[in-house]
Design a protein around this motif. Structure first.
Motif, short mmCIF file in Angstrom:
data_model
loop_
_atom_site.label_atom_id
_atom_site.label_comp_id
_atom_site.label_asym_id
_atom_site.label_seq_id
_atom_site.Cartn_x
_atom_site.Cartn_y
_atom_site.Cartn_z
N MET A 196 16.44 -10.57 25.57
CA MET A 196 16.16 -10.02 24.24
C MET A 196 16.07 -11.20 23.26
O MET A 196 17.07 -11.84 22.95
N ASP A 197 14.86 -11.47 22.81
CA ASP A 197 14.65 -12.62 21.91
C ASP A 197 15.26 -12.36 20.54
O ASP A 197 15.69 -13.30 19.87
N HIS A 198 15.27 -11.10 20.13
CA HIS A 198 15.83 -10.75 18.83
C HIS A 198 16.52 -9.39 18.90
O HIS A 198 16.30 -8.61 19.83
N PHE A 199 17.31 -9.15 17.89
CA PHE A 199 18.04 -7.89 17.76
C PHE A 199 17.90 -7.40 16.32
O PHE A 199 18.04 -8.18 15.37
N ILE A 200 17.60 -6.11 16.15
CA ILE A 200 17.52 -5.50 14.82
C ILE A 200 18.25 -4.17 14.86
O ILE A 200 18.03 -3.37 15.77
N GLU A 201 19.10 -3.95 13.88
CA GLU A 201 19.80 -2.67 13.75
C GLU A 201 19.52 -2.10 12.36
O GLU A 201 19.55 -2.83 11.37
N ILE A 202 19.24 -0.80 12.30
CA ILE A 202 19.05 -0.13 11.02
C ILE A 202 19.97 1.08 10.99
O ILE A 202 20.12 1.78 11.98
N ASP A 203 20.63 1.29 9.86
CA ASP A 203 21.60 2.39 9.79
C ASP A 203 20.95 3.67 9.31
O ASP A 203 19.79 3.71 8.90
N PHE A 204 21.71 4.78 9.40
CA PHE A 204 21.22 6.10 9.05
C PHE A 204 20.60 6.15 7.66
O PHE A 204 19.45 6.51 7.48
N SER A 205 21.40 5.79 6.65
CA SER A 205 20.94 5.93 5.27
C SER A 205 19.78 5.00 4.98
O SER A 205 18.88 5.33 4.21
N GLY A 206 19.78 3.81 5.60
CA GLY A 206 18.69 2.87 5.38
C GLY A 206 17.37 3.41 5.89
O GLY A 206 16.33 3.24 5.25
N PHE A 207 17.40 4.07 7.04
CA PHE A 207 16.17 4.65 7.58
C PHE A 207 15.65 5.73 6.65
O PHE A 207 14.45 5.80 6.33
N ALA A 208 16.54 6.61 6.20
CA ALA A 208 16.14 7.69 5.29
C ALA A 208 15.58 7.12 3.98
O ALA A 208 14.55 7.60 3.46
N ASP A 209 16.23 6.09 3.45
CA ASP A 209 15.78 5.48 2.19
C ASP A 209 14.41 4.82 2.36
O ASP A 209 13.59 4.83 1.43
N LEU A 210 14.17 4.21 3.53
CA LEU A 210 12.88 3.57 3.78
C LEU A 210 11.76 4.61 3.76
O LEU A 210 10.71 4.38 3.15
N VAL A 211 11.98 5.73 4.44
CA VAL A 211 10.97 6.79 4.44
C VAL A 211 10.70 7.26 3.01
O VAL A 211 9.54 7.45 2.61
N ASP A 212 11.75 7.44 2.23
CA ASP A 212 11.57 7.87 0.83
C ASP A 212 10.84 6.83 0.02
O ASP A 212 9.99 7.16 -0.82
N ALA A 213 11.16 5.55 0.24
CA ALA A 213 10.51 4.47 -0.51
C ALA A 213 9.02 4.42 -0.22
O ALA A 213 8.21 4.03 -1.07
N VAL A 294 10.67 -1.11 -1.36
CA VAL A 294 10.64 -1.06 0.11
C VAL A 294 11.37 -2.26 0.70
O VAL A 294 12.17 -2.12 1.63
N ALA A 295 11.10 -3.45 0.16
CA ALA A 295 11.74 -4.66 0.67
C ALA A 295 13.25 -4.62 0.49
O ALA A 295 14.02 -5.00 1.38
N ASP A 296 13.69 -4.13 -0.67
CA ASP A 296 15.13 -4.03 -0.94
C ASP A 296 15.79 -3.02 0.01
O ASP A 296 16.89 -3.24 0.51
N THR A 297 15.09 -1.92 0.26
CA THR A 297 15.61 -0.89 1.17
C THR A 297 15.71 -1.41 2.59
O THR A 297 16.73 -1.23 3.26
N VAL A 298 14.65 -2.06 3.05
CA VAL A 298 14.64 -2.57 4.43
C VAL A 298 15.72 -3.62 4.64
O VAL A 298 16.53 -3.53 5.57
N THR A 299 15.73 -4.63 3.77
CA THR A 299 16.69 -5.71 3.97
C THR A 299 18.12 -5.24 3.78
O THR A 299 19.05 -5.75 4.42
N GLY A 300 18.33 -4.24 2.90
CA GLY A 300 19.68 -3.74 2.67
C GLY A 300 20.23 -2.91 3.80
O GLY A 300 21.44 -2.65 3.84
N SER A 301 19.37 -2.48 4.71
CA SER A 301 19.85 -1.63 5.82
C SER A 301 19.80 -2.34 7.17
O SER A 301 20.11 -1.73 8.19
N LEU A 302 19.42 -3.62 7.15
CA LEU A 302 19.25 -4.34 8.41
C LEU A 302 20.45 -5.20 8.80
O LEU A 302 21.10 -5.81 7.96
#
Length: 361
Positions: A196-213, A294-302
């Motif tokens: 696995m060259d990289h790892f990314i995790e996104i949390d529940f609320s971050g995913f929902a906020d991204l869709v809304d954004a 969108v950028a704030d939402t993505v980076t804040g949930s990663l």
């Protein structure tokens, strides 16, 4: 800047007045230039603050240091053939890449709790996908690993300096619960023999906020959905979902098919494609406010590995994928069969599973 009041004697003849008026206009233009320059400086400072803020949003885990060298071999990336010829330009990577993406409820808080998330002490990874990007980065395969898969969970390092015990016949998603991202990565590598060259995790609320954004996401369901656990009720057909609804769709399992995790994986894969298409169709560059949201939402949930924990690195990855169309994204599920020991669990179906992972090396 100040104004000097002159007497009538000091004004002189008309020509001198014209000269002074011209000088006054030049002074006003100079003042306007100073104001404009100040605005540009403030804008640059604002951009610098935004960059710093978005960078600070990203959480990271040093996977490489934690796991050391006892891992599958790393694929060496090659520079893009179309990279800029400028000596100062950094060529974009174009080699094959494997990224483990987890969706989890690991971050505590009122928003996660309202969406069905757990506390940080009871972290779970309900979604696990390996994103394999082909050499040249014009095609990709997403392989979902069912959370109910029984695996041999390897010994993993812990944050306290100790190690966990090897666990046989353990549910796949228990790796995250006992050892966080480090153990999740090690477990995936142990069952796939793929680095696995990289790892990314996104949390529940971050995913929902991204869709809304992004203004929501449009999906098409092949059957009616009525799941009491995820509180989602949809008729078969096309739907435009907000963030909470999209998250409920990603968590739905009992309202479709046989109620197993495999049905939920199908919905998640449909949602991933729809979300990528929504991002592609949204012209964020013409709407700075929306772009920042969108950028704030993505980076804040990663949470990422240390190789992706800055805007520069994330932007480089994104730019290297700009030639990857959504229709070149293939979604599959690791081949599994019902476990002999438990009808509610599955195990890897061999040799099909090993052949799939071999194709990603």
């Amino acid at each position: 800047m100040f104004l000097r009041v002159t007497s009538e004697d000091e004004r002189g003849d008309d020509n001198e007045g014209v000269g002074r008026r011209g000088g006054r206009r030049r002074g006003l233009l100079k003042a306007a230039g100073i104001v404009l320059a100040g605005a540009l400086v403030l804008s640059a400072a604002g951009a610098g603050w935004i960059y710093w803020h978005l960078n600070q949003n990203i959480r990271s885990v040093d996977i490489n240091s934690a796991l050391g060298d006892d891992r599958p071999p790393k694929v060496v990336s090659t520079p893009s053939a179309g990279a800029s010829a400028s000596a100062s330009a950094t060529p974009l990577p174009s080699g094959a890449l494997n990224i483990l993406v987890l969706g989890s409820d690991s971050r505590s808080g009122d928003e996660n709790a309202a969406l069905g998330g757990g506390s940080s002490a009871g972290a779970r990874s309900d979604t696990a996908m390996v994103f394999h990007i082909d050499e040249g980065r014009t095609a990709a395969t997403v392989v979902s690993i069912p959370r109910d898969t029984l695996v041999t969970r390897p010994s993993c390092p812990t944050s306290s300096g100790g190690t966990t015990s090897v666990a046989y016949g353990s549910m796949f998603n228990s790796a995250y619960s006992v050892g966080g991202p480090v153990c999740a990565v090690k477990t995936v590598e142990s069952i796939t023999n793929v680095r696995m060259d990289h790892f990314i995790e996104i949390d529940f609320s971050g995913f929902a906020d991204l869709v809304d954004a992004l203004g929501g996401v449009t999906v098409t369901t092949d059957e009616d959905i009525d799941d009491e656990d995820s509180h989602l009720k949809l008729e078969a057909g096309e739907h435009h979902l907000d963030g909470a609804q999209a998250l409920a769709l990603a968590r739905t399992r009992h309202g479709i098919g046989d109620g197993s995790d495999l049905g939920r994986i199908g919905l998640q894969q449909t949602l991933v494609k729809a979300l990528l298409e929504q991002i592609s169709a949204t012209d964020l560059l013409t709407d700075p406010a929306k772009l920042y949201k969108v950028a704030d939402t993505v980076t804040g949930s990663l949470t990422t590995d240390t190789g992706l924990d800055s805007l520069t690195e994330l932007m480089s990855l994104g730019q290297s994928l700009r030639s990857l169309p959504s229709d070149a994204l293939k979604t599959v599920t690791m081949p599994v069969v019902t476990a002999a020991s438990d009808p509610n669990r599955v195990v890897a179906n061999e040799p099909e599973a090993s052949e799939l992972w071999e194709s990603l090396r």
